[in-house]
Write a protein that holds these residues in place. Structure first.
Motif, PDB file in Angstrom:
ATOM      1  N   TRP A   1       0.830  -0.874   0.407  1.00 39.89           N
ATOM      2  CA  TRP A   1       0.384  -0.070  -0.040  1.00 39.89           C
ATOM      3  C   TRP A   1       1.240   0.789  -0.168  1.00 39.89           C
ATOM      4  CZ3 TRP A   1       0.061  -3.202   4.237  1.00 39.89           C
ATOM      5  CH2 TRP A   1       0.944  -3.199   4.953  1.00 39.89           C
TER       6      TRP A   1
ATOM      7  N   ASP B   1      -2.457   5.622   1.874  1.00 34.69           N
ATOM      8  CA  ASP B   1      -3.673   4.316   2.749  1.00 34.69           C
ATOM      9  C   ASP B   1      -4.282   3.330   3.649  1.00 34.69           C
ATOM     10  OD1 ASP B   1      -4.930   4.707  -0.537  1.00 34.69           O
ATOM     11  OD2 ASP B   1      -3.602   3.769  -1.718  1.00 34.69           O
TER      12      ASP B   1
ATOM     13  N   GLU C   1      -6.544   2.235   5.428  1.00 34.34           N
ATOM     14  CA  GLU C   1      -7.513   0.909   5.329  1.00 34.34           C
ATOM     15  C   GLU C   1      -6.573  -0.684   4.463  1.00 34.34           C
ATOM     16  OE1 GLU C   1     -10.161  -0.632   2.779  1.00 34.34           O
ATOM     17  OE2 GLU C   1     -10.316   1.067   4.368  1.00 34.34           O
TER      18      GLU C   1
ATOM     19  N   ARG D   1      -6.959  -1.630   8.831  1.00 33.27           N
ATOM     20  CA  ARG D   1      -7.694  -2.647   8.432  1.00 33.27           C
ATOM     21  C   ARG D   1      -8.085  -3.286   7.888  1.00 33.27           C
ATOM     22  NH1 ARG D   1     -12.968  -3.900   6.596  1.00 33.27           N
ATOM     23  NH2 ARG D   1     -12.020  -2.754   4.139  1.00 33.27           N
ATOM     24  N   LEU D   2      -7.895  -4.064   7.042  1.00 34.94           N
ATOM     25  CA  LEU D   2      -7.098  -5.165   6.160  1.00 34.94           C
ATOM     26  C   LEU D   2      -6.324  -6.081   6.788  1.00 34.94           C
ATOM     27  CD1 LEU D   2      -7.571  -7.170   3.591  1.00 34.94           C
ATOM     28  CD2 LEU D   2      -5.440  -5.881   2.654  1.00 34.94           C
TER      29      LEU D   2
ATOM     30  N   VAL E   1      -3.377  -2.792  -1.774  1.00 35.53           N
ATOM     31  CA  VAL E   1      -4.188  -1.826  -1.318  1.00 35.53           C
ATOM     32  C   VAL E   1      -5.674  -0.239  -2.462  1.00 35.53           C
ATOM     33  CG1 VAL E   1      -5.554  -1.237   0.522  1.00 35.53           C
ATOM     34  CG2 VAL E   1      -3.893  -2.467   0.916  1.00 35.53           C
ATOM     35  N   HIS E   2      -6.082  -0.178  -2.689  1.00 35.26           N
ATOM     36  CA  HIS E   2      -6.294   0.541  -3.275  1.00 35.26           C
ATOM     37  C   HIS E   2      -7.773   1.643  -2.850  1.00 35.26           C
ATOM     38  CE1 HIS E   2      -8.366   2.002  -6.780  1.00 35.26           C
ATOM     39  NE2 HIS E   2      -7.069   1.928  -7.345  1.00 35.26           N
ATOM     40  N   PRO E   3      -7.862   2.540  -3.505  1.00 34.40           N
ATOM     41  CA  PRO E   3      -9.303   3.182  -2.147  1.00 34.40           C
ATOM     42  C   PRO E   3     -10.959   2.185  -2.955  1.00 34.40           C
ATOM     43  CG  PRO E   3      -7.762   4.811  -2.783  1.00 34.40           C
ATOM     44  CD  PRO E   3      -6.965   3.482  -3.882  1.00 34.40           C
ATOM     45  N   ARG E   4     -10.565   2.032  -3.759  1.00 34.56           N
ATOM     46  CA  ARG E   4     -11.571   1.887  -3.847  1.00 34.56           C
ATOM     47  C   ARG E   4     -11.936  -0.396  -4.696  1.00 34.56           C
ATOM     48  NH1 ARG E   4     -15.079   2.787  -8.873  1.00 34.56           N
ATOM     49  NH2 ARG E   4     -13.632   2.486 -10.683  1.00 34.56           N
TER      50      ARG E   4
END
Length: 370
Positions: free
Chosen positions: A102, A106, A109, A112-113, A243-246
């Motif tokens: 990432w 990011d 996120e 969280r992952l 890890v990507h925003p969408r």
């Protein structure tokens, strides 16, 4: 399993995608006479399996998949080499793990992952534990990436295979079998057969994916877009997820410096070409992982819809005696196919499956009897 353990000697299989070909080979190897019907041609042009990265990543997929699917995926990792060994041609297969990366923005996120994956490890303890990596650890695995990323995760022992190589090897195996008949450009429905009647196959097995929607109304399509590129300047040894925003981008290296780039998931059964937005996002994200993708050559931009049921889980049905329907593999087809295959073979042999209970598939079984 051999013909003596099956309560039937002839079967028709509808749909020559991944599950249809796997079942056809397995039943034919057991001594059964098999006829395989498909609406498209031998290249599997109409199958969702042709447009896929074929990553075998149960822990990575647990971000969206329940423990039952994770268990199926873990089971399948050890079954794939056995299945591949019996085919007429070699198929690229590796278990070098999955690398998750990432960019700094990011990091929340990614945290969280990581928590989700750690929870999966508690629920499914047989999975190898993920490993946190710093820049040096990333560089040790993928030297080209160590200076681009400060942190990452390694999901050990996860794997991948070459989806198109597998489909071709399954086809070659079927073509060499004297007890198999292949029917291309020949769409058929379960309503075209009376299983068990005189002059009819003893069993009919429906593996048509979205083609079965007229008989299984709950099916829906989930659209995915995949880009295949030839990138001689890129060196990656294992599937890499960003890890990507969408959506979680993936890059899967295949033989010959070919890379499959994907990650889009759209609730639609639209089979039109990929959008400019999706294409730009996928290619830009890939470039942010490795600058060598700037000089890659685009081989193909493909779209396909995966057959999906309301709960996003696979299911078996018996609409009438002698007919089995298998569907709803969603985005996990290659990851769970060996588990679904083994459940199907147990059900076809005895009407019961211990594996079905192990994988929480029992609620989907509607009295599938031999």
């Amino acid at each position: 399993m051999n013909a003596a353990t099956l309560p039937f000697r002839s079967a028709v299989i509808l749909g020559a995608g991944l599950m249809g070909r796997l079942l056809a080979v397995t039943l034919a190897q057991a001594g059964c006479k098999v006829e395989l019907f498909d609406a498209a041609g031998p290249e599997a042009d109409g199958a969702a399996a042709r447009v896929a990265a074929a990553m075998l990543a149960p822990l990575a997929e647990s971000a969206i998949a329940p423990p039952s699917v994770v268990r199926m995926g873990h089971y399948a990792l050890n079954r794939w080499p056995v299945l591949l060994e019996s085919l007429a041609a070699p198929v690229f297969f590796q278990r070098a793990g999955t690398l998750v990366l990432w960019h700094r923005q990011d990091a929340p996120e990614a945290a969280r992952l990581a928590r989700m994956l750690a929870h999966t490890g508690e629920v499914v303890p047989e999975l190898p534990a993920m490993k946190s990596l710093d820049a040096a650890g990333i560089a040790a695995l993928e030297p080209a990436l160590g200076q681009r990323f400060a942190h990452g995760l390694l999901l050990p022992e996860e794997g991948q295979l070459d989806n198109r190589g597998l489909l071709a090897a399954l086809l070659a195996t079927l073509q060499a079998m004297p007890n198999v008949q292949l029917h291309w450009q020949a769409p058929r429905s379960i309503d075209d057969f009376d299983a068990g009647e005189t002059g009819q196959p003893e069993r009919v097995i429906d593996c048509r994916g979205l083609g079965a929607r007229p008989q299984w109304g709950a099916l829906r399509g989930v659209r995915g877009e995949v880009i295949r590129v030839h990138a001689p300047e890129v060196a990656l040894q294992r599937p890499t997820r960003l890890v990507h925003p969408r959506y979680p981008l993936y890059i899967a290296p295949k033989p010959g410096q070919v890379f499959v780039i994907g990650g889009t998931e759209i609730e639609s059964d639209d089979m039109s070409p990929a959008s400019v937005r999706s294409t730009l996002e996928l290619l830009s994200a890939a470039y942010s992982v490795h600058s060598g993708f700037a000089e890659a050559r685009i081989l193909e931009i493909a779209t396909q819809c995966r057959p999906t049921l309301p709960d996003n889980l696979p299911a078996f049905r018996q609409p009438r005696p002698g007919v089995m329907q298998i569907n709803g593999l969603y985005r996990h087809g290659f990851m769970i196919a060996p588990a679904i295959l083994d459940v199907a073979m147990e059900l076809l042999a005895t009407g019961h499956s211990a594996l079905a209970s192990r994988f929480d598939l029992a609620p989907s079984l509607e009295t599938v009897l031999p």
